[in-house]
Design a protein around this motif. Structure first.
Motif, PDB file in Angstrom:
ATOM      1  N   GLY A  60    -101.467  19.741   1.383  1.00 25.76           N
ATOM      2  CA  GLY A  60     -99.892  19.470   1.357  1.00 25.76           C
ATOM      3  C   GLY A  60     -98.993  20.612   0.734  1.00 25.76           C
ATOM      4  O   GLY A  60     -97.896  20.314   0.458  1.00 25.76           O
ATOM      5  N   ASN A  61     -99.586  21.851   0.484  1.00 23.85           N
ATOM      6  CA  ASN A  61     -98.905  22.888  -0.089  1.00 23.85           C
ATOM      7  C   ASN A  61     -98.125  23.752   0.592  1.00 23.85           C
ATOM      8  O   ASN A  61     -98.393  23.928   1.809  1.00 23.85           O
ATOM      9  CB  ASN A  61     -99.693  23.692  -1.188  1.00 23.85           C
ATOM     10  CG  ASN A  61    -100.591  22.775  -2.193  1.00 23.85           C
ATOM     11  OD1 ASN A  61     -99.941  22.089  -2.904  1.00 23.85           O
ATOM     12  ND2 ASN A  61    -101.674  23.072  -2.484  1.00 23.85           N
ATOM     13  N   PHE A  62     -96.922  24.088   0.065  1.00 22.71           N
ATOM     14  CA  PHE A  62     -96.227  25.164   0.974  1.00 22.71           C
ATOM     15  C   PHE A  62     -95.318  25.938   0.151  1.00 22.71           C
ATOM     16  O   PHE A  62     -95.157  25.750  -1.191  1.00 22.71           O
ATOM     17  CB  PHE A  62     -95.161  24.408   2.017  1.00 22.71           C
ATOM     18  CG  PHE A  62     -94.131  23.395   1.203  1.00 22.71           C
ATOM     19  CD1 PHE A  62     -92.935  24.338   0.850  1.00 22.71           C
ATOM     20  CD2 PHE A  62     -94.266  22.337   0.445  1.00 22.71           C
ATOM     21  CE1 PHE A  62     -91.909  23.514   0.079  1.00 22.71           C
ATOM     22  CE2 PHE A  62     -93.198  21.820  -0.221  1.00 22.71           C
ATOM     23  CZ  PHE A  62     -92.118  22.251  -0.379  1.00 22.71           C
ATOM     24  N   SER A  63     -94.780  27.211   0.678  1.00 21.53           N
ATOM     25  CA  SER A  63     -93.929  27.908   0.121  1.00 21.53           C
ATOM     26  C   SER A  63     -92.835  28.634   0.907  1.00 21.53           C
ATOM     27  O   SER A  63     -92.970  28.592   2.207  1.00 21.53           O
ATOM     28  CB  SER A  63     -94.629  29.268  -0.664  1.00 21.53           C
ATOM     29  OG  SER A  63     -95.236  29.889   0.199  1.00 21.53           O
ATOM     30  N   ILE A  64     -91.463  28.776   0.472  1.00 26.87           N
ATOM     31  CA  ILE A  64     -90.401  29.018   1.259  1.00 26.87           C
ATOM     32  C   ILE A  64     -89.356  29.593   0.266  1.00 26.87           C
ATOM     33  O   ILE A  64     -89.144  29.114  -0.687  1.00 26.87           O
ATOM     34  CB  ILE A  64     -90.021  27.881   2.055  1.00 26.87           C
ATOM     35  CG1 ILE A  64     -88.946  28.311   2.998  1.00 26.87           C
ATOM     36  CG2 ILE A  64     -89.179  26.809   1.130  1.00 26.87           C
ATOM     37  CD1 ILE A  64     -88.667  27.108   4.224  1.00 26.87           C
ATOM     38  N   ALA A  65     -88.764  30.473   0.925  1.00 27.73           N
ATOM     39  CA  ALA A  65     -87.647  31.356   0.081  1.00 27.73           C
ATOM     40  C   ALA A  65     -86.440  30.418   0.275  1.00 27.73           C
ATOM     41  O   ALA A  65     -86.023  29.978   1.256  1.00 27.73           O
ATOM     42  CB  ALA A  65     -87.112  32.669   0.760  1.00 27.73           C
ATOM     43  N   VAL A  66     -85.586  30.189  -0.922  1.00 25.78           N
ATOM     44  CA  VAL A  66     -84.606  29.340  -0.956  1.00 25.78           C
ATOM     45  C   VAL A  66     -83.594  29.652  -1.988  1.00 25.78           C
ATOM     46  O   VAL A  66     -83.714  30.611  -2.918  1.00 25.78           O
ATOM     47  CB  VAL A  66     -84.966  27.934  -1.546  1.00 25.78           C
ATOM     48  CG1 VAL A  66     -85.802  27.402  -0.286  1.00 25.78           C
ATOM     49  CG2 VAL A  66     -85.632  27.818  -2.722  1.00 25.78           C
ATOM     50  N   ARG A  67     -82.273  29.334  -1.882  1.00 25.26           N
ATOM     51  CA  ARG A  67     -81.289  29.549  -3.030  1.00 25.26           C
ATOM     52  C   ARG A  67     -80.518  28.249  -3.243  1.00 25.26           C
ATOM     53  O   ARG A  67     -80.792  27.192  -2.689  1.00 25.26           O
ATOM     54  CB  ARG A  67     -80.112  30.344  -2.292  1.00 25.26           C
ATOM     55  CG  ARG A  67     -80.687  31.796  -2.112  1.00 25.26           C
ATOM     56  CD  ARG A  67     -79.490  32.733  -1.206  1.00 25.26           C
ATOM     57  NE  ARG A  67     -78.976  32.099  -0.017  1.00 25.26           N
ATOM     58  CZ  ARG A  67     -78.200  32.847   0.868  1.00 25.26           C
ATOM     59  NH1 ARG A  67     -77.590  33.633   0.587  1.00 25.26           N
ATOM     60  NH2 ARG A  67     -77.992  32.018   1.967  1.00 25.26           N
ATOM     61  N   GLU A  68     -80.120  28.391  -4.248  1.00 26.94           N
ATOM     62  CA  GLU A  68     -79.312  27.071  -4.541  1.00 26.94           C
ATOM     63  C   GLU A  68     -78.218  26.667  -3.832  1.00 26.94           C
ATOM     64  O   GLU A  68     -77.527  27.406  -3.101  1.00 26.94           O
ATOM     65  CB  GLU A  68     -78.404  27.265  -6.216  1.00 26.94           C
ATOM     66  CG  GLU A  68     -77.772  26.013  -6.457  1.00 26.94           C
ATOM     67  CD  GLU A  68     -77.150  26.345  -7.840  1.00 26.94           C
ATOM     68  OE1 GLU A  68     -76.187  25.459  -8.241  1.00 26.94           O
ATOM     69  OE2 GLU A  68     -77.399  27.135  -8.580  1.00 26.94           O
ATOM     70  N   GLY A  69     -78.357  25.341  -3.298  1.00 27.65           N
ATOM     71  CA  GLY A  69     -77.477  24.854  -2.310  1.00 27.65           C
ATOM     72  C   GLY A  69     -77.828  24.714  -0.827  1.00 27.65           C
ATOM     73  O   GLY A  69     -77.346  24.007   0.056  1.00 27.65           O
ATOM     74  N   ASP A  70     -79.013  25.566  -0.831  1.00 20.27           N
ATOM     75  CA  ASP A  70     -79.842  25.535   0.697  1.00 20.27           C
ATOM     76  C   ASP A  70     -80.302  23.968   0.793  1.00 20.27           C
ATOM     77  O   ASP A  70     -80.670  23.159  -0.127  1.00 20.27           O
ATOM     78  CB  ASP A  70     -80.992  26.264   0.613  1.00 20.27           C
ATOM     79  CG  ASP A  70     -80.514  27.946   0.844  1.00 20.27           C
ATOM     80  OD1 ASP A  70     -79.418  28.055   0.826  1.00 20.27           O
ATOM     81  OD2 ASP A  70     -81.154  28.843   0.903  1.00 20.27           O
ATOM     82  N   VAL A  71     -80.147  23.566   2.115  1.00 25.35           N
ATOM     83  CA  VAL A  71     -80.951  22.386   2.625  1.00 25.35           C
ATOM     84  C   VAL A  71     -82.243  22.419   3.475  1.00 25.35           C
ATOM     85  O   VAL A  71     -82.385  23.305   4.396  1.00 25.35           O
ATOM     86  CB  VAL A  71     -79.961  21.550   3.469  1.00 25.35           C
ATOM     87  CG1 VAL A  71     -80.686  20.029   3.686  1.00 25.35           C
ATOM     88  CG2 VAL A  71     -78.751  21.175   2.521  1.00 25.35           C
ATOM     89  N   LEU A  72     -83.529  21.881   2.605  1.00 30.41           N
ATOM     90  CA  LEU A  72     -84.592  21.989   3.242  1.00 30.41           C
ATOM     91  C   LEU A  72     -84.899  20.577   4.358  1.00 30.41           C
ATOM     92  O   LEU A  72     -84.740  19.367   3.570  1.00 30.41           O
ATOM     93  CB  LEU A  72     -85.630  22.309   2.447  1.00 30.41           C
ATOM     94  CG  LEU A  72     -85.635  23.496   1.373  1.00 30.41           C
ATOM     95  CD1 LEU A  72     -87.069  23.468   0.604  1.00 30.41           C
ATOM     96  CD2 LEU A  72     -85.582  24.560   2.196  1.00 30.41           C
ATOM     97  N   VAL A  73     -85.365  20.902   5.314  1.00 30.26           N
ATOM     98  CA  VAL A  73     -85.710  19.757   6.204  1.00 30.26           C
ATOM     99  C   VAL A  73     -87.088  19.598   6.533  1.00 30.26           C
ATOM    100  O   VAL A  73     -87.683  20.449   6.839  1.00 30.26           O
ATOM    101  CB  VAL A  73     -84.808  19.724   7.607  1.00 30.26           C
ATOM    102  CG1 VAL A  73     -85.315  18.486   8.353  1.00 30.26           C
ATOM    103  CG2 VAL A  73     -83.314  19.976   7.399  1.00 30.26           C
ATOM    104  N   PHE A  74     -87.731  18.352   6.084  1.00 31.16           N
ATOM    105  CA  PHE A  74     -89.414  18.192   6.267  1.00 31.16           C
ATOM    106  C   PHE A  74     -89.328  17.370   7.349  1.00 31.16           C
ATOM    107  O   PHE A  74     -88.846  16.175   7.321  1.00 31.16           O
ATOM    108  CB  PHE A  74     -89.619  17.643   4.861  1.00 31.16           C
ATOM    109  CG  PHE A  74     -89.519  18.375   3.812  1.00 31.16           C
ATOM    110  CD1 PHE A  74     -90.826  19.307   3.217  1.00 31.16           C
ATOM    111  CD2 PHE A  74     -88.411  18.600   2.841  1.00 31.16           C
ATOM    112  CE1 PHE A  74     -90.571  20.189   2.207  1.00 31.16           C
ATOM    113  CE2 PHE A  74     -88.282  19.493   1.877  1.00 31.16           C
ATOM    114  CZ  PHE A  74     -89.465  20.185   1.607  1.00 31.16           C
TER     115      PHE A  74
END
Length: 242
Positions: A60-74
């Motif tokens: 179930g682990n993952f890693s992704i580059a993000v910034r504050e305010g970005d929206v991740l969709v699962f």
């Protein structure tokens, strides 16, 4: 001319610095996807702002580059999608747990006897109107299915025995039908049959061919008409036996 050149170089350096600063805003966020308390593999994760993607591993682990305010969709085929806006807390913890829920599958309503009219005859397995045999009748059919069988069984008397068995079976079926047709007080009050003789009278009735037909055709009116006359005959027999 020299002044404008200096200004252009300054603007270029400022833009590079802004771009460099924006790149440095990204952070590699790690997390785990769960459904209830179980880890979920194969969940697609996409950053709507950058279109960067990731997929959860068997744990179930993952890693992704993000910034504050970005929206991740699962998203996954069997799970309801989840949208998550990245906050400073998410970036500070750097360990995200995303809870997803299984999709509800609406089952088709089950209707008992929805296909009640489907029979072996309707499906063409057996011809329409073919005689249906009781277990005893099937034995007779098997015993007389070929000329050799007929001869051998006739000599051995097996056919006669099986026919007798079939007749007994038919009378048992009629007897069970008659048991449920009338209450006990119908025999005693209306037909004047003594309580101790009711079973004997019922056996007397099922031996009558016309009465047997009325039972098989579920013609209660005819059964009531015939049983009255049969009761008179049976009472006469009882009287003569005294």
């Amino acid at each position: 001319m020299r002044v404008s050149r200096v200004i252009s170089i300054f603007v270029f350096l400022f833009a590079v610095q802004i771009g460099f600063g924006q790149k440095n805003d990204f952070k590699l966020l790690t997390g785990k996807v769960q459904e209830q308390s179980s880890s979920v593999e194969g969940v697609n994760i996409i950053n709507n702002a950058t279109q960067a993607t990731a997929v959860s591993d068997p744990d179930g682990n993952f890693s992704i580059a993000v910034r504050e305010g970005d929206v991740l969709v699962f998203s996954a085929v069997n799970l309801d999608p989840v949208k998550l806006r990245i906050t400073p807390e998410h970036l500070a913890n750097n360990s995200l747990v995303v809870k997803m829920t299984a999709k509800e599958v609406e089952l088709k309503e089950v209707i008992v006897n929805e296909n009640a009219n489907i029979t072996a005859e309707n499906l063409g397995i057996i011809p329409y109107g073919q005689k249906k045999y009781t277990p005893a009748e099937r034995k007779i059919y098997t015993a007389t299915s070929t000329s050799v069988d007929k001869l051998l069984n006739k000599i051995s008397g097996r056919t006669a025995m099986l026919k007798k068995e079939a007749n007994v079976e038919k009378k048992e079926i009629l007897f069970r039908k008659l048991e449920y047709l009338f209450e006990e007080n119908y025999y005693t009050d209306r037909l004047k049959i003594p309580v101790d003789d009711i079973k004997g009278f019922q056996l007397f009735c099922v031996d009558d061919a016309d009465f047997a037909v009325s039972l098989n055709t579920k013609n209660k009116t005819m059964s009531m008409f015939l049983i009255t006359d049969l009761a008179r005959k049976y009472l006469t027999i009882l009287e003569n036996e005294k």
